[in-house]
Design an enzyme around this catalytic site. Structure first.
Site, PDB file in Angstrom:
ATOM      1  N   THR A 189       0.925  -1.151  -0.089  1.00 47.11           N
ATOM      2  CA  THR A 189      -0.005   0.122   0.061  1.00 47.11           C
ATOM      3  C   THR A 189       0.685   1.274  -0.073  1.00 47.11           C
ATOM      4  O   THR A 189       1.990   1.095   0.061  1.00 47.11           O
ATOM      5  CB  THR A 189      -0.803   0.004   1.361  1.00 47.11           C
ATOM      6  OG1 THR A 189      -1.560  -1.107   1.183  1.00 47.11           O
ATOM      7  CG2 THR A 189      -2.109   1.081   1.156  1.00 47.11           C
ATOM      8  N   GLY A 216       0.080   0.213   5.930  1.00 48.49           N
ATOM      9  CA  GLY A 216       0.240  -0.304   7.200  1.00 48.49           C
ATOM     10  C   GLY A 216      -0.980  -0.950   7.751  1.00 48.49           C
ATOM     11  O   GLY A 216      -0.830  -1.464   9.185  1.00 48.49           O
TER      12      GLY A 216
END
Ligand code: DON
Length: 555
Positions: free
Chosen positions: A366, A457
């Site tokens: 991401t 995260g």
């Protein structure tokens, strides 16, 4: 009481007013890859605004960081338009295809099938990213889409030398990559994991981006790209229809918007869980004067706020177009007061004493980028294909790495997802439904400063942004915000993860004495921050010092 609200209103009218009247005259961009940051500046130099730059950064990340995000995935674009002060969240989250079925994610013995949830066509949701790029150009940008996509197209064709993270991701996903000829041909030249110095080219993605540049949405969701996607998904055992693709739509949503001690926070609304959790945590903290407490007690209340917000966040949240969520209750001051009443002054609350059961674990894929342009337009984007290289399925001829975002649904009741997340009905898959996310792109406003903050995260995104906002509130620079040592509690497991430098030895001891289980972990997150000091009219940008590839720059 009324007076306080009036004063707060006047203060915010001042923030927005001062902000709207002012322009920084320069631009700031922070992203996880220097080629993406440079692509953003290239498009600004062509006369583009922050929204055109966001298209350039997002599409370049699709090319240079396909392990993290891209046109085969989705994301949330939080936008601030300087001309009228409008904040909006462009929801480009993936959707479930019409044929989604729980049995697709179960083995024949009825146990969860983690392989179909994470790899191959069943793991992939209908991508949202291409629709976001086309929407941004059509509704917010100044340049034609083709101009903003040009840097990504060029880099995809000419190639670049990937860094360590990219090469390690290939190595750790070799087993899945070799299953799919389109992916293997791209990532395993000569059948081997490439070495440093290798030039990665993706001409098929360049051609796909060109079709998007020429035809907007139809360049991806219809015509040649759609045919190639449907063919590969079918041949590998998936079930997408032309209508699944043709019906995909980005949604403009009101962001969540709340005040905390003179700061205004504008952040991601559902189907992200991040904003709701942030608001709940700040609501809990509003009842304490943290500055008067020693560090262990500050951390005690902060961690207890995290624990309680995480208990709620997967319990109640899902796609707002499909589920009714008790947001009025969760975000009310009375609810926060109730949560505070359950926090003892010197003692950790065992999570087992709070009903419900949710747990997850962060990953490292991401990406987030932050932009402020010369006119004061701002973009905070967190975008993803979920875990490294998403489903690892690249439909031949497209160069598109299809996401594995279906795993963010609660696919099998009671079975955890890649982040250890247990969900319930609110986040059960259904045709056309968006899966819940932790991605939390955020703006923070004070009378003096504006911040654009976000990070990857998994579940830790939310606490990273929470801690980043608190650092901003204490006057930290963009670099200090990105560097802030991280700690995280997510209800279950009932532990506090801490980066090596998060707490000193005395603080750790004091927290342990209150009953906290402190578990040191390595570093996590990849925060990219831009700030604007309204008093000095200066910009600042920084990329997370935990990673070498990023670049935050002001020009
Ligand atoms: O939307 C989500 O919450 C996840 N798909 C995000 C995944 C993520 O941040 C991976 N880690 N760095």
């Amino acid at each position: 009481m009324k007076k306080i609200y009036l004063a707060a209103f006047v203060a915010f009218a001042f923030v927005l007013g001062a902000h709207a009247a002012q322009r920084p005259g320069h631009a700031a961009i922070a992203s996880a890859h220097k080629l993406a940051t440079q692509a953003g500046f290239e498009v600004l130099a062509e006369g583009g605004n922050a929204f055109d730059a966001a298209i350039a950064v997002a599409s370049t990340l699709s090319v240079v960081e396909p392990q993290s995000s891209g046109i085969g995935g989705g994301g949330f674009f939080l936008l601030h338009r300087a001309s009228d002060g409008r904040d909006v969240m462009l929801d480009a989250r993936e959707t479930a295809p019409a044929a989604v079925k729980e049995s697709q994610y179960l083995k024949s013995d009825g146990t969860p099938n983690r392989d179909t949830a994470l790899y191959g066509p069943l793991a992939a949701g209908i991508p949202g990213e291409p629709a976001a790029l086309a929407w941004l150009a059509a509704h917010y940008g100044k340049l034609p889409l083709a101009k903003s996509l040009a840097p990504a197209i060029r880099i995809a064709r000419e190639g670049f030398q990937p860094g360590k993270t990219f090469l390690e991701a290939i190595s750790s996903h070799r087993e899945q990559i070799v299953r799919y000829p389109g992916t293997k041909a791209l990532l395993l030249p000569g059948g081997e994991v490439p070495k440093a110095g290798w030039t990665f080219r993706n001409p098929d993605q360049a051609a796909t981006l060109e079709r998007i540049a020429a035809h907007g949405n139809d360049g991806f969701y219809k015509g040649k790209t759609a045919q190639l996607l449907l063919k590969a998904v079918k041949e590998t055992g998936g079930d997408w229809t032309a209508a699944d693709l043709a019906n995909y739509k980005v949604v403009e949503r009101e962001p969540l918007d709340f005040d905390y001690r003179g700061f205004k926070i504008v952040t991601a609304s559902p189907p992200s869980s991040g904003g709701v959790a942030l608001e709940e945590m700040f609501n809990v903290l509003s009842g304490y004067d943290l500055d008067k407490l020693d560090r262990p007690h500050q951390l005690h209340y902060i961690i207890e706020a995290m624990r309680r917000a995480f208990r709620d966040h997967n319990e109640y949240l899902g796609d707002p177009d499909f589920v009714k969520m008790p947001l009025d209750t969760l975000l009310s001051p009375q609810y926060a007061a109730g949560l505070r009443a359950s926090i003892l002054p010197d003692k950790a609350t065992p999570s087992s004493m709070l009903p419900s059961a949710v747990a997850h674990d962060p990953g490292m894929h991401t990406t987030h980028f932050s932009i402020i342009d010369a006119d004061g337009n701002m973009v905070a984007t967190t975008q993803t294909v979920n875990t490294h290289f998403g489903s690892c399925l690249v439909p031949p001829g497209t160069g598109v790495f299809l996401n594995n975002e279906m795993d963010d649904f609660a696919l099998v009741p009671g079975a955890p997802n890649a982040y250890g997340l247990l969900g319930n009905k609110a986040n059960a898959p259904a045709p056309g439904k968006r899966m819940l996310s932790s991605m939390t792109p955020t703006f923070v406003f004070s009378p003096d400063r504006v911040g654009v903050i976000g990070s990857p995260g998994g579940s830790t995104i939310i606490t990273q942004v929470f801690e980043g906002i608190m650092a901003f509130m204490h006057g930290a620079s963009a670099a200090q915000i990105a560097a802030t040592p991280r700690y995280h509690h997510q209800y279950l497991p009932d532990v506090v993860w801490a980066e090596p430098d998060a707490f000193d030895a005395d603080t750790t001891k004091a927290l342990q004495a209150m009953g906290y289980d402190i578990k040191p972990r390595g570093h996590w997150g990849f925060m990219n921050v831009a700030t604007w000091n309204l008093k000095t009219n200066t910009l600042d940008a920084a990329s997370d010092p935990r990673h070498a590839s990023g670049l935050g720059e002001v020009k």
